[in-house]
Structure formats: C-alpha cells, structure tokens
Enzyme design. Structure first.
Site, short mmCIF file in Angstrom:
data_model
loop_
_atom_site.label_atom_id
_atom_site.label_comp_id
_atom_site.label_asym_id
_atom_site.label_seq_id
_atom_site.Cartn_x
_atom_site.Cartn_y
_atom_site.Cartn_z
CG ASP A 7 5.28 -6.15 1.99
OD1 ASP A 7 5.92 -5.35 2.69
OD2 ASP A 7 5.35 -7.39 2.11
CD GLU A 68 6.60 -2.37 5.49
OE1 GLU A 68 7.33 -2.71 6.44
OE2 GLU A 68 5.66 -3.06 5.06
CG ASP A 141 4.67 -11.30 1.08
OD1 ASP A 141 5.72 -10.82 1.50
OD2 ASP A 141 4.42 -12.51 1.04
#
Length: 165
Positions: A7, A68, A141
């Site tokens: 992330d 991501e 996260d």
C-alpha cells in the site's frame, strides 16, 4: 506462492505477505508498515522506502508483488509525494522479482467483497475473515496491503486464461 502486497505511501508504506497454496487457500505470513520520519528530507525518506522493500524481498522471497494504483481526489500535494514513493516501490519490486501487478481500489474491493464501493471497515473485516485472523490487521496501511495481496491471489489464476504473463 508467496505474494507481497504493498500500500503506497511516503510516510507509511503498508505491506502484507501472504502464501497461496495449490488449492487457492491463503494465509498471512506477516504484515505491518515501513514508516519514515517527517524530520528526514524527502529524498532520504524515499531511500528508506527502497530499503524497506528490499528488506521484505530479502526476508520473504516473494514470487510476485501486487500494489495499489494511485488514487487521490483532494490533496494534490500529498498525491504527488505518494506518486514519488510509489515510483520507488515499483522500481524496486520490478528489479527484485519482475512479477509486479497493479490494481485499482475498486478492483481490490470488487475482488474481496463483490462490491466496488465497499467501505474501509468492510474491507478490513473481510481481510481478517479471508486470512482467518483473530483481529483486524493494524495499522490500516497493513490491512490495505493484505487486501491488495488477496486481490492478486484471487484474480491471478485468470491471467493464463487471458494470455497475461
């Protein structure tokens, strides 16, 4: 197969490492965050992120990595800094394993919940459920990074059918 989920962030980079067995079952190996101190220069913080990604590859030897894609709608200044951090992460992952996959937030939500508009709490609960964890992974996260890894684990089986390498 060991999958590293990331992330992106320059202050906090979430990571999640999962193992997918031959039957498609997934288990969490490790998760957490690499944090960079605001007192350091931006360039030093980017180097710390590179070191963090390299340390994850050294420790877990993931065969594939998933990240991501960048999404921001409010603060363009923060978005630019995260884009720099994400670039460092992309470069490092590609150099280390060459098997890097990217997913949008909606793709991740769709893969895990069947609904692209799932909220953060739904996502955290489904991550814990899929990985049979006794509690929601922290920090947020790390939960996000585990979600990216799970998204890849759930959707990568279709890659060969569609000619994706």
């Amino acid at each position: 197969m060991v999958i590293l989920g990331l992330d992106p962030g320059y202050g906090t980079m979430g990571y999640g490492v999962i193992e997918k067995d031959a039957r498609g079952n997934c288990r969490a190996i490790d998760y957490g965050a690499v944090k960079t101190p605001p007192s350091e220069s931006f360039a030093v913080r980017l180097c710390m992120l590179e070191d963090g990604v390299n340390a994850l590859f050294d420790k877990f030897s993931p065969e594939e990595a998933a990240m991501e894609e960048l999404f921001f709608s409010k603060n363009i200044t923060t978005g630019i800094a995260v884009a720099h951090a994400r670039g460092v992460m992309l470069l490092t992952c590609n150099k280390r394993c060459g098997r890097l996959f990217e997913y949008t937030p909606n793709q991740i939500k769709q893969a895990l919940t069947g609904y692209g508009g799932a909220d953060k709490q739904q996502m955290q609960r489904i991550v814990a459920s899929h990985l049979r964890l006794s509690s929601i992974p922290r920090p947020d996260d790390a939960a996000d990074a585990l979600a990216v890894a799970l998204c890849h684990a759930f959707t990568s089986r279709f890659a060969a059918a569609f000619g994706i390498k």
